[in-house]
Design a protein around this motif. Structure first.
Motif, PDB file in Angstrom:
ATOM      1  N   SER A 133       0.780  -1.169  -0.257  1.00  0.00           N
ATOM      2  CA  SER A 133      -0.488   0.108   0.021  1.00  0.00           C
ATOM      3  C   SER A 133       0.997   1.625  -0.270  1.00  0.00           C
ATOM      4  N   GLY A 134       0.197   2.339  -0.072  1.00  0.00           N
ATOM      5  CA  GLY A 134       0.782   3.500  -0.164  1.00  0.00           C
ATOM      6  C   GLY A 134       2.017   3.648  -0.974  1.00  0.00           C
ATOM      7  N   LYS A 135       3.247   4.529  -0.838  1.00  0.00           N
ATOM      8  CA  LYS A 135       4.062   4.671  -1.745  1.00  0.00           C
ATOM      9  C   LYS A 135       4.778   3.608  -2.400  1.00  0.00           C
ATOM     10  N   ALA A 136       5.002   2.314  -1.846  1.00  0.00           N
ATOM     11  CA  ALA A 136       5.160   1.826  -2.675  1.00  0.00           C
ATOM     12  C   ALA A 136       3.782   1.127  -3.224  1.00  0.00           C
ATOM     13  N   PHE A 137       2.856   0.764  -3.362  1.00  0.00           N
ATOM     14  CA  PHE A 137       1.632   0.482  -4.447  1.00  0.00           C
ATOM     15  C   PHE A 137       1.517   1.398  -5.597  1.00  0.00           C
ATOM     16  N   GLU A 138       1.475   2.422  -4.874  1.00  0.00           N
ATOM     17  CA  GLU A 138       1.983   3.813  -5.888  1.00  0.00           C
ATOM     18  C   GLU A 138       3.303   3.272  -7.028  1.00  0.00           C
ATOM     19  N   TRP A 139       4.057   3.274  -6.568  1.00  0.00           N
ATOM     20  CA  TRP A 139       5.198   2.972  -7.199  1.00  0.00           C
ATOM     21  C   TRP A 139       5.161   1.627  -8.222  1.00  0.00           C
ATOM     22  N   PHE A 140       4.399   0.386  -7.767  1.00  0.00           N
ATOM     23  CA  PHE A 140       3.950  -0.698  -8.681  1.00  0.00           C
ATOM     24  C   PHE A 140       3.270  -0.040  -9.523  1.00  0.00           C
ATOM     25  N   SER A 141       2.024   0.324  -9.486  1.00  0.00           N
ATOM     26  CA  SER A 141       1.367   1.215 -10.452  1.00  0.00           C
ATOM     27  C   SER A 141       1.962   1.496 -11.481  1.00  0.00           C
ATOM     28  N   SER A 142       3.156   2.455 -11.420  1.00  0.00           N
ATOM     29  CA  SER A 142       3.521   3.248 -11.823  1.00  0.00           C
ATOM     30  C   SER A 142       4.241   2.331 -12.995  1.00  0.00           C
ATOM     31  N   TYR A 143       5.473   1.462 -11.769  1.00  0.00           N
ATOM     32  CA  TYR A 143       6.549   0.496 -13.331  1.00  0.00           C
ATOM     33  C   TYR A 143       5.077  -0.409 -14.255  1.00  0.00           C
ATOM     34  N   LEU A 144       3.856  -0.393 -13.258  1.00  0.00           N
ATOM     35  CA  LEU A 144       2.832  -1.641 -14.328  1.00  0.00           C
ATOM     36  C   LEU A 144       2.703  -1.216 -16.041  1.00  0.00           C
ATOM     37  N   SER A 145       2.351   0.394 -15.067  1.00  0.00           N
ATOM     38  CA  SER A 145       1.104   1.047 -16.324  1.00  0.00           C
ATOM     39  C   SER A 145       1.956   2.575 -17.359  1.00  0.00           C
ATOM     40  N   ASP A 146       1.320   1.952 -17.686  1.00  0.00           N
ATOM     41  CA  ASP A 146       2.181   3.121 -19.255  1.00  0.00           C
ATOM     42  C   ASP A 146       3.069   2.887 -19.703  1.00  0.00           C
ATOM     43  N   ARG A 147       3.674   1.154 -19.851  1.00  0.00           N
ATOM     44  CA  ARG A 147       4.134   0.890 -20.618  1.00  0.00           C
ATOM     45  C   ARG A 147       3.661   0.602 -22.287  1.00  0.00           C
ATOM     46  N   PHE A 148       5.264   0.496 -23.418  1.00  0.00           N
ATOM     47  CA  PHE A 148       4.801   0.776 -24.412  1.00  0.00           C
ATOM     48  C   PHE A 148       5.812  -0.295 -24.645  1.00  0.00           C
ATOM     49  N   GLN A 149       5.439  -0.999 -25.817  1.00  0.00           N
ATOM     50  CA  GLN A 149       6.923  -1.762 -27.063  1.00  0.00           C
ATOM     51  C   GLN A 149       6.830  -1.961 -28.520  1.00  0.00           C
ATOM     52  N   SER A 150       7.683  -2.050 -28.644  1.00  0.00           N
ATOM     53  CA  SER A 150       8.484  -2.024 -29.925  1.00  0.00           C
ATOM     54  C   SER A 150       9.060  -3.670 -29.937  1.00  0.00           C
ATOM     55  N   VAL A 151       9.132  -3.981 -31.515  1.00  0.00           N
ATOM     56  CA  VAL A 151      10.098  -5.139 -31.962  1.00  0.00           C
ATOM     57  C   VAL A 151      11.326  -4.183 -32.383  1.00  0.00           C
ATOM     58  N   SER A 152      12.548  -5.188 -32.475  1.00  0.00           N
ATOM     59  CA  SER A 152      13.279  -4.957 -33.199  1.00  0.00           C
ATOM     60  C   SER A 152      13.724  -5.501 -33.967  1.00  0.00           C
ATOM     61  N   VAL A 153      13.729  -5.880 -35.164  1.00  0.00           N
ATOM     62  CA  VAL A 153      14.290  -7.097 -36.332  1.00  0.00           C
ATOM     63  C   VAL A 153      15.368  -6.687 -37.600  1.00  0.00           C
ATOM     64  N   ASN A 154      15.888  -7.420 -37.619  1.00  0.00           N
ATOM     65  CA  ASN A 154      16.817  -6.896 -38.557  1.00  0.00           C
ATOM     66  C   ASN A 154      17.463  -5.199 -38.624  1.00  0.00           C
ATOM     67  N   GLY A 155      17.752  -5.337 -37.037  1.00  0.00           N
ATOM     68  CA  GLY A 155      17.683  -3.825 -37.495  1.00  0.00           C
ATOM     69  C   GLY A 155      16.173  -2.654 -37.665  1.00  0.00           C
ATOM     70  N   ARG A 156      15.327  -2.958 -37.899  1.00  0.00           N
ATOM     71  CA  ARG A 156      13.967  -2.338 -38.205  1.00  0.00           C
ATOM     72  C   ARG A 156      12.919  -2.341 -36.600  1.00  0.00           C
ATOM     73  N   VAL A 157      12.295  -1.236 -36.318  1.00  0.00           N
ATOM     74  CA  VAL A 157      11.561  -1.626 -35.328  1.00  0.00           C
ATOM     75  C   VAL A 157       9.842  -0.892 -35.576  1.00  0.00           C
ATOM     76  N   SER A 158       9.518  -1.569 -34.433  1.00  0.00           N
ATOM     77  CA  SER A 158       7.621  -1.321 -34.787  1.00  0.00           C
ATOM     78  C   SER A 158       7.744  -0.197 -34.568  1.00  0.00           C
TER      79      SER A 158
END
Length: 191
Positions: free
Chosen positions: A118-143
């Motif tokens: 709870s508290g700040k620790a919970f806020e940190w985990f929430s921040s760690y998991l939220s608004d994550r974006f991902q792209s994939v890189s294959v042979n120098g090309r990024v999605s």
């Protein structure tokens, strides 16, 4: 986060490099991120130990709980049943792409409700998991980037323990059915 697909085993094992099923997504995480995750992991483990919240039948990602302890526990139960003249059945469960299945909102609820984060620790985990974006890189090309609502980064320091905390209710369900079990990483043995 940029994900780089790597062949699961080297080419000497005969894996077809043209089959996407033979690749593992590995996140290229910054060094500073890994250092911060190690600090959080140390504090999280301390919290779990101090409050007796670690799962009894989970080997892997815990000190003194390895492949060997999982194997010894399952073997001991099966041999004990055989000595008593009882028949045993061993069922092995293995989740595909297990770390990619974690629903962030469910994980956060479990961290709060089951593990007292709870508290700040919970806020940190929430921040760690939220608004994550991902792209994939294959042979120098990024999605293009896509927002993630599920999963933890492959190769992250916290991913394994977050997975075990996410799946901990499975042990309660199995125990209610009066079935023995042992979990190792993302594998579960029912017997």
């Amino acid at each position: 986060v940029v994900v780089i697909p790597l062949l699961k085993k080297n080419n000497q094992t005969g894996l077809d490099a043209n089959s996407l099923n033979n690749y593992r997504p590995v996140s290229n995480l910054p060094f500073l991120s890994k250092v911060l995750e190690k600090v959080v992991l140390h504090q999280l483990r301390g919290h779990l130990l101090a409050n007796n919240l670690s799962e009894t039948f989970q080997s892997a990602y815990r000190a003194h709980h390895s492949t060997e302890t999982a194997l010894l526990d399952v073997t001991n139960c099966l041999l004990g049943s055989a000595d008593e003249g009882r028949v045993s059945i061993l069922t092995l469960l293995d989740l595909s792409a297990a770390f990619d299945t974690l629903d962030h909102s469910i994980l956060l609820t479990r961290l709060h409700d089951m593990f007292g984060i709870s508290g700040k620790a919970f806020e940190w985990f929430s921040s760690y998991l939220s608004d994550r974006f991902q792209s994939v890189s294959v042979n120098g090309r990024v999605s293009s980037q896509k927002k993630l609502h599920y999963g933890v980064p492959q190769g992250s320091v916290l991913g394994p323990i977050l997975f075990t905390l996410y799946t901990q209710p499975l042990s309660d369900i199995i125990s209610q059915r009066k079935c023995n079990h042992h979990k190792f990483a993302d594998d579960t043995q029912l017997h």
